[in-house]
Design a protein around this motif. Structure first.
Motif, PDB file in Angstrom:
ATOM      1  N   LEU A  87       0.708  18.972   3.983  1.00  0.00           N
ATOM      2  CA  LEU A  87       0.372  18.399   5.714  1.00  0.00           C
ATOM      3  C   LEU A  87      -0.038  20.079   6.681  1.00  0.00           C
ATOM      4  CD1 LEU A  87       3.353  15.504   6.428  1.00  0.00           C
ATOM      5  CD2 LEU A  87       0.757  15.195   6.222  1.00  0.00           C
ATOM      6  N   GLY A  88       0.400  20.888   6.079  1.00  0.00           N
ATOM      7  CA  GLY A  88       0.412  22.272   6.875  1.00  0.00           C
ATOM      8  C   GLY A  88       1.585  22.779   6.765  1.00  0.00           C
ATOM      9  N   ALA A  89       1.160  24.207   6.769  1.00  0.00           N
ATOM     10  CA  ALA A  89       2.143  25.156   6.402  1.00  0.00           C
ATOM     11  C   ALA A  89       3.331  25.218   7.088  1.00  0.00           C
ATOM     12  CB  ALA A  89       1.665  26.729   6.731  1.00  0.00           C
ATOM     13  N   GLY A  90       3.038  24.154   8.823  1.00  0.00           N
ATOM     14  CA  GLY A  90       4.272  24.666  10.181  1.00  0.00           C
ATOM     15  C   GLY A  90       4.924  23.131   9.897  1.00  0.00           C
ATOM     16  N   THR A  91       4.368  22.221   9.147  1.00  0.00           N
ATOM     17  CA  THR A  91       4.996  20.603   9.482  1.00  0.00           C
ATOM     18  C   THR A  91       6.707  21.364   8.977  1.00  0.00           C
ATOM     19  OG1 THR A  91       3.007  19.962   7.621  1.00  0.00           O
ATOM     20  CG2 THR A  91       5.645  18.790   7.656  1.00  0.00           C
ATOM     21  N   ARG A  92       7.671  21.016   9.589  1.00  0.00           N
ATOM     22  CA  ARG A  92       8.859  20.139   9.799  1.00  0.00           C
ATOM     23  C   ARG A  92       9.421  18.897   9.480  1.00  0.00           C
ATOM     24  NH1 ARG A  92      11.498  24.985  11.656  1.00  0.00           N
ATOM     25  NH2 ARG A  92      13.058  23.561  12.256  1.00  0.00           N
ATOM     26  N   GLN A  93      10.147  18.794   8.977  1.00  0.00           N
ATOM     27  CA  GLN A  93      11.114  17.500   8.223  1.00  0.00           C
ATOM     28  C   GLN A  93      11.787  16.952   9.274  1.00  0.00           C
ATOM     29  OE1 GLN A  93      11.140  18.320   3.736  1.00  0.00           O
ATOM     30  NE2 GLN A  93      11.823  15.839   4.311  1.00  0.00           N
ATOM     31  N   SER A  94      11.425  15.113   9.453  1.00  0.00           N
ATOM     32  CA  SER A  94      12.704  14.729  10.297  1.00  0.00           C
ATOM     33  C   SER A  94      13.636  15.232   9.330  1.00  0.00           C
ATOM     34  CB  SER A  94      12.412  13.215  10.646  1.00  0.00           C
ATOM     35  OG  SER A  94      13.307  12.924  10.700  1.00  0.00           O
ATOM     36  N   SER A 125       0.746  -1.101  -0.075  1.00  0.00           N
ATOM     37  CA  SER A 125       0.213   0.285   0.388  1.00  0.00           C
ATOM     38  C   SER A 125       1.317   1.563   0.084  1.00  0.00           C
ATOM     39  CB  SER A 125      -1.013  -0.018   1.003  1.00  0.00           C
ATOM     40  OG  SER A 125      -0.314  -0.166   2.104  1.00  0.00           O
ATOM     41  N   GLY A 126       1.854   1.002   0.001  1.00  0.00           N
ATOM     42  CA  GLY A 126       3.037   2.112   0.292  1.00  0.00           C
ATOM     43  C   GLY A 126       2.881   2.951   1.629  1.00  0.00           C
ATOM     44  N   VAL A 127       3.553   3.882   1.406  1.00  0.00           N
ATOM     45  CA  VAL A 127       3.719   5.008   2.953  1.00  0.00           C
ATOM     46  C   VAL A 127       3.151   6.608   2.506  1.00  0.00           C
ATOM     47  CG1 VAL A 127       6.191   4.196   2.886  1.00  0.00           C
ATOM     48  CG2 VAL A 127       6.131   6.535   1.977  1.00  0.00           C
ATOM     49  N   THR A 128       2.471   6.632   3.653  1.00  0.00           N
ATOM     50  CA  THR A 128       1.715   8.108   4.216  1.00  0.00           C
ATOM     51  C   THR A 128       3.265   8.922   3.970  1.00  0.00           C
ATOM     52  OG1 THR A 128       1.713   8.480   5.914  1.00  0.00           O
ATOM     53  CG2 THR A 128      -0.173   6.745   5.230  1.00  0.00           C
ATOM     54  N   ALA A 129       2.342  10.524   3.544  1.00  0.00           N
ATOM     55  CA  ALA A 129       2.831  11.537   3.615  1.00  0.00           C
ATOM     56  C   ALA A 129       3.304  12.213   4.980  1.00  0.00           C
ATOM     57  CB  ALA A 129       2.029  13.005   3.130  1.00  0.00           C
ATOM     58  N   GLU A 130       3.373  11.413   5.631  1.00  0.00           N
ATOM     59  CA  GLU A 130       3.387  11.604   7.341  1.00  0.00           C
ATOM     60  C   GLU A 130       4.488  11.037   7.473  1.00  0.00           C
ATOM     61  OE1 GLU A 130       1.817  12.341  11.430  1.00  0.00           O
ATOM     62  OE2 GLU A 130      -0.755  11.784   9.619  1.00  0.00           O
ATOM     63  N   GLU A 131       4.181   9.243   6.817  1.00  0.00           N
ATOM     64  CA  GLU A 131       4.976   9.238   8.038  1.00  0.00           C
ATOM     65  C   GLU A 131       5.922   9.207   7.169  1.00  0.00           C
ATOM     66  OE1 GLU A 131       5.508   3.875   7.896  1.00  0.00           O
ATOM     67  OE2 GLU A 131       3.864   5.205   6.647  1.00  0.00           O
ATOM     68  N   LEU A 132       6.372  10.207   5.985  1.00  0.00           N
ATOM     69  CA  LEU A 132       7.661  10.296   4.931  1.00  0.00           C
ATOM     70  C   LEU A 132       8.400  11.776   5.196  1.00  0.00           C
ATOM     71  CD1 LEU A 132       9.376   9.859   2.416  1.00  0.00           C
ATOM     72  CD2 LEU A 132       7.562  11.449   1.355  1.00  0.00           C
ATOM     73  N   ASN A 133       7.463  12.196   6.004  1.00  0.00           N
ATOM     74  CA  ASN A 133       8.147  14.044   7.013  1.00  0.00           C
ATOM     75  C   ASN A 133       8.842  13.039   7.885  1.00  0.00           C
ATOM     76  OD1 ASN A 133       7.603  16.204   6.708  1.00  0.00           O
ATOM     77  ND2 ASN A 133       6.815  16.111   8.658  1.00  0.00           N
ATOM     78  N   THR A 171      10.812  10.105   8.899  1.00  0.00           N
ATOM     79  CA  THR A 171      10.974   9.453   8.289  1.00  0.00           C
ATOM     80  C   THR A 171      12.798  10.150   7.822  1.00  0.00           C
ATOM     81  OG1 THR A 171      10.181   7.652   7.721  1.00  0.00           O
ATOM     82  CG2 THR A 171      12.050   8.149   7.264  1.00  0.00           C
ATOM     83  N   PRO A 172      14.431  10.249   8.964  1.00  0.00           N
ATOM     84  CA  PRO A 172      15.234  10.665   8.251  1.00  0.00           C
ATOM     85  C   PRO A 172      15.710  10.254   6.396  1.00  0.00           C
ATOM     86  CG  PRO A 172      15.704  10.397  10.477  1.00  0.00           C
ATOM     87  CD  PRO A 172      13.807   9.400  10.385  1.00  0.00           C
ATOM     88  N   LEU A 173      15.932  11.012   5.780  1.00  0.00           N
ATOM     89  CA  LEU A 173      15.859  10.601   4.651  1.00  0.00           C
ATOM     90  C   LEU A 173      17.603  11.135   4.499  1.00  0.00           C
ATOM     91  CD1 LEU A 173      12.876  11.927   3.053  1.00  0.00           C
ATOM     92  CD2 LEU A 173      13.647   9.192   3.708  1.00  0.00           C
ATOM     93  N   VAL A 174      17.841  10.164   3.328  1.00  0.00           N
ATOM     94  CA  VAL A 174      19.092  11.371   2.821  1.00  0.00           C
ATOM     95  C   VAL A 174      18.609  11.805   1.755  1.00  0.00           C
ATOM     96  CG1 VAL A 174      21.032   9.990   1.465  1.00  0.00           C
ATOM     97  CG2 VAL A 174      19.801   8.063   3.033  1.00  0.00           C
ATOM     98  N   THR A 175      19.245  13.323   1.867  1.00  0.00           N
ATOM     99  CA  THR A 175      18.863  14.221   0.970  1.00  0.00           C
ATOM    100  C   THR A 175      19.925  14.863   0.409  1.00  0.00           C
ATOM    101  OG1 THR A 175      17.213  16.012   1.235  1.00  0.00           O
ATOM    102  CG2 THR A 175      19.174  15.762   2.543  1.00  0.00           C
ATOM    103  N   ARG A 176      19.673  15.800  -0.681  1.00  0.00           N
ATOM    104  CA  ARG A 176      20.696  16.722  -0.985  1.00  0.00           C
ATOM    105  C   ARG A 176      20.915  17.977   0.198  1.00  0.00           C
ATOM    106  NH1 ARG A 176      20.864  18.447  -5.812  1.00  0.00           N
ATOM    107  NH2 ARG A 176      22.198  19.990  -5.710  1.00  0.00           N
TER     108      ARG A 176
END
Length: 314
Positions: free
Chosen positions: A225-232, A192-200, A202-207
């Motif tokens: 998820l909302g303007a105040g959302t902060r990624q992991s 079923s994949g993952v949700t946007a909240e779950e992705l948000n 989760t620590p990612l390898v990123t640029r």
């Protein structure tokens, strides 16, 4: 500093110099491709404009007055400078026609630009023209925008969700970001994949900050998820798409990358694509430039026309 209304145009000053050299209105006319009457009329117009008697007609031709001789000396220096400017403009125009400085985001520089430039050169050769000389810098999208604004790049390519303020843009390609993991990652087994909240969360390898891919993902998550959302906090922060991909393959964690960058890994099953079920990660890739809506004739316009022909519906 504005010039007065008495200032002659360059063509009139050139006429005065030819009269001085030939000593005859008719001879001046032959050299300039004008009738004697036209030369006489232009000289009269020049005298009316300056308010100075410049030449005296004699039975043997025309002789400059003392004031006319002084003006002819000034005119000679001015016309020499004008010819230098004219030659310089021609050189700049030739340079603009044949050379182009490009700044491009890494995804576009690595995955798309090489093919575009190869077909551009092939087109030039088919048309019997010299290929455009391209100087390319690959960097993140924020730096591309800065370089186009400061004039350090004639043309930029960015991954983003709109036209940067004060610049012109054109969509030249479309792309999709995909969440990728190793085949043995727990997300790879999910149907079923993952949700946007779950992705948000989760620590990612990123640029690095300023990357178009990173900023696009952050904007998509805030929109969902909302303007105040902060990624992991990132698991790793790297400076190139290739290094992010290599880190995922080495087991550093999940990453969200351009599908263009991981197509071979997905096809060879070295990586798995995990759907993000409630997030739209499709995006436009844009060319950006400073100036008029349609760039002046030259390398930039020619390249954009080439890209337009490649992406036009068939």
């Amino acid at each position: 500093m504005a010039l007065s209304a008495r200032m002659p145009d360059l063509a009139s000053l050139e006429l005065l110099l030819v009269i001085a050299r030939t000593g005859s209105l008719s001879a001046a006319g032959r050299e300039l491709g004008l009738t004697q009457q036209a030369v006489s009329a232009r000289l009269a117009g020049l005298e009316a404009r300056t308010g100075i008697r410049l030449a005296v007609r004699t039975t043997r031709g025309a002789v400059l007055t003392p004031a006319g001789t002084v003006l002819a000396g000034w005119a000679d220096r001015l016309l020499q400078a004008a010819h230098e400017v004219d030659t310089g403009i021609a050189s700049l125009r030739a340079d603009a026609q044949g050379r182009m400085r490009i700044a491009a985001s890494l995804t576009i520089a690595e995955q798309l630009l090489p093919g575009w430039l190869v077909t551009l050169r092939a087109q030039a050769r088919r048309q019997g023209k010299e290929p455009i000389e391209v100087v390319l810098q690959a960097t993140n999208s924020d730096t591309v925008v800065d370089q186009v604004r400061t004039g350090d790049a004639d043309l930029g390519f960015i991954e983003g969700s709109g036209t940067p303020r004060g610049l012109r843009s054109r969509v030249v390609a479309h792309d999709e970001l995909v969440l990728v993991v190793l085949p043995d990652h727990r997300w790879a087994r999910r149907s079923s994949g993952v949700t946007a909240e779950e992705l948000n969360d989760t620590p990612l390898v990123t640029r690095e900050a300023g990357s178009g891919t990173r900023e696009f993902l952050a904007t998509a998550l805030r929109s969902r998820l909302g303007a105040g959302t902060r990624q992991s906090k990132p698991a790793l922060e790297l400076s190139t798409t290739a290094s992010v991909r290599a880190a995922v393959l080495a087991g550093a964690g999940p990453a969200v990358l351009s599908r263009l960058a991981v197509t071979d890994d997905l096809r060879g099953e070295r990586l798995r694509h995990v759907a993000v079920i409630d997030l739209d990660l499709r995006r436009e890739l844009r060319a950006i430039w400073d100036g008029p809506r349609t760039p002046p004739a030259g390398a930039v316009r020619a390249f954009l026309a080439h890209l337009g022909a490649r992406t036009a519906p068939r």
